[in-house]
Design a protein around this motif. Structure first.
Motif, mmCIF file in Angstrom:
data_model
loop_
_atom_site.group_PDB
_atom_site.id
_atom_site.type_symbol
_atom_site.label_atom_id
_atom_site.label_comp_id
_atom_site.label_asym_id
_atom_site.label_seq_id
_atom_site.Cartn_x
_atom_site.Cartn_y
_atom_site.Cartn_z
ATOM 1 N N GLU A 171 0.762 -6.900 -11.473
ATOM 2 C CA GLU A 171 0.893 -6.760 -9.961
ATOM 3 C C GLU A 171 0.042 -6.070 -9.217
ATOM 4 O O GLU A 171 -0.858 -4.991 -9.777
ATOM 5 C CB GLU A 171 2.354 -6.041 -9.806
ATOM 6 C CG GLU A 171 2.455 -4.634 -9.892
ATOM 7 C CD GLU A 171 2.341 -4.200 -11.413
ATOM 8 O OE1 GLU A 171 2.289 -3.010 -11.796
ATOM 9 O OE2 GLU A 171 2.169 -4.977 -12.246
ATOM 10 N N ARG A 205 1.966 -2.184 -18.758
ATOM 11 C CA ARG A 205 2.416 -2.863 -17.621
ATOM 12 C C ARG A 205 3.911 -3.466 -17.965
ATOM 13 O O ARG A 205 4.193 -3.621 -18.984
ATOM 14 C CB ARG A 205 1.580 -3.625 -16.963
ATOM 15 C CG ARG A 205 0.252 -3.375 -16.739
ATOM 16 C CD ARG A 205 0.147 -1.867 -16.189
ATOM 17 N NE ARG A 205 0.552 -1.777 -14.696
ATOM 18 C CZ ARG A 205 -0.479 -1.585 -13.824
ATOM 19 N NH1 ARG A 205 -1.733 -1.480 -13.956
ATOM 20 N NH2 ARG A 205 0.045 -1.495 -12.497
ATOM 21 N N SER A 252 8.994 -0.145 -6.682
ATOM 22 C CA SER A 252 8.078 0.889 -7.249
ATOM 23 C C SER A 252 6.913 1.270 -6.379
ATOM 24 O O SER A 252 6.301 2.247 -6.258
ATOM 25 C CB SER A 252 7.384 0.390 -8.659
ATOM 26 O OG SER A 252 6.727 -0.938 -8.356
ATOM 27 N N THR A 279 9.511 -3.835 -10.209
ATOM 28 C CA THR A 279 9.064 -3.434 -11.636
ATOM 29 C C THR A 279 10.177 -3.484 -12.244
ATOM 30 O O THR A 279 11.344 -2.836 -12.060
ATOM 31 C CB THR A 279 8.014 -2.218 -11.587
ATOM 32 O OG1 THR A 279 6.975 -2.365 -10.852
ATOM 33 C CG2 THR A 279 7.502 -2.333 -12.891
ATOM 34 N N SER A 308 6.945 -8.004 -13.017
ATOM 35 C CA SER A 308 7.029 -7.591 -11.872
ATOM 36 C C SER A 308 7.215 -8.598 -10.868
ATOM 37 O O SER A 308 6.778 -9.950 -11.219
ATOM 38 C CB SER A 308 6.152 -6.526 -11.153
ATOM 39 O OG SER A 308 4.937 -6.994 -11.352
ATOM 40 N N THR A 343 6.662 -3.899 -4.212
ATOM 41 C CA THR A 343 6.424 -4.467 -5.739
ATOM 42 C C THR A 343 7.848 -3.894 -6.330
ATOM 43 O O THR A 343 8.220 -2.655 -6.297
ATOM 44 C CB THR A 343 5.350 -3.852 -6.144
ATOM 45 O OG1 THR A 343 4.226 -4.550 -5.555
ATOM 46 C CG2 THR A 343 5.374 -4.167 -7.792
#
Length: 310
Positions: free
Chosen positions: A216, A243, A274, A263, A246, A261
């Protein structure tokens, strides 16, 4: 306000994360978006069964909002279309092209460059997944079939669509390949990234939706004020090291563009907000002059890159 849920890289097949897909579907229903934008790689191996699963999932999403989808490099049968991509003309070139996109068109959408008009925005899908073709060739062997490119003829089509759009509507372009280098991968998704961004900005594009990089990100292009890039991460298990899965939520207002975003949280078993970025919307006419812009495939400079973990 116009709300768009931007998701990418579902990868139905072995990498699919069904728990996350179910959680996403429930979230989308509660968000009440005007559209769901899916920027490619619905499948892992372009298999019939994977496309069947993807089609079923898209139909469930469409209960909440209309979906617009473009193919990713995993969604085309490019190995069987090498003859066309190497430039052979005539009957074989046409047949190879039809073969390359045959399963995507059968199960997902016959249109490779779809258009979705919703109140407050026009979303133009632009196919960048061409397999092995002249425009996507780079000096790196491992880029074969993975890197994409933007075609001049497709940009011209988008320009005409944007000219016909209502004056206040946001001009949104959705592609699969990321035009900005990923912080982890260090790779562009497009072979002609600088030209593509320059010409898309010139026709009044405010927002580019993309995926492919499995990370992302939100980018603001300094050399083209007002152009923002939303890169959605993957919903699948094919995440970058360190990571999580997302997706991005885009809210388009009269004066601003807001991107949040979401997540995946293993503890909460759900997607949580997030990162949030807010950008002023530009008020400028298109400055389109395609003939003066040479597609030289150079790397892009002068980019503000935002790490969503901040």
């Amino acid at each position: 306000m116009t709300r768009i849920v931007h998701i990418s890289d579902l990868h139905f097949g072995k990498p699919a994360a069904h728990e996350r897909l179910e959680a996403l579907k429930d979230l989308v229903s509660g968000m009440r978006p005007a559209a769901v934008a899916v920027s490619g790689d619905l499948t892992q191996r372009c298999a019939n069964r994977e496309f069947e699963q993807a089609r079923s999932y898209l139909k469930q999403l469409e209960r909440s909002a209309p979906c617009i989808v473009v193919p990713g490099n995993h969604d085309i049968r490019w190995l069987g279309a090498v003859a066309r991509n190497l430039g052979f003309a005539g009957f074989f070139r046409r047949k190879a092209h039809e073969f390359k996109y045959s399963r995507y068109r059968r199960y997902i959408c016959n249109e490779l460059n779809p258009l979705l008009e919703i109140p407050g925005a026009v979303i133009a899908g632009l196919n960048t997944a061409h397999g092995i073709s002249r425009g996507s060739l780079t000096r790196r062997l491992k880029d074969l079939g993975v890197i994409g490119h933007v075609r001049r003829s497709d940009v011209e089509r988008v320009r005409r669509l944007f000219e016909q759009a209502p004056p206040g509507a946001a001009r949104v372009v959705m592609i699969h390949h990321n035009p900005i280098k990923g912080p982890v991968s260090g790779r562009h998704g497009l072979a002609n990234t600088e030209w593509a961004l320059e010409v898309l900005a010139s026709i009044g594009t405010e927002l580019i939706l993309c995926g492919h990089d499995h990370q992302e990100a939100i980018h603001a292009i300094e050399r083209s004020p007002g152009l923002v890039i939303s890169t959605a991460g993957t919903i699948s298990n094919r995440v970058r090291p360190g990571r999580s899965s997302s997706f991005n939520l885009v809210d388009v207002g009269e004066e601003s563009l807001r991107i949040v975003t979401y997540t995946w949280s293993r503890d909460m078993k759900n997607f949580l907000p997030s990162t949030e970025r807010l950008f002023p919307r530009p008020h400028r006419p298109g400055r389109y002059n395609l003939d003066s812009m040479q597609d030289d495939g150079r790397d892009l400079g002068h980019v503000e890159q935002t790490d969503p973990r901040r």
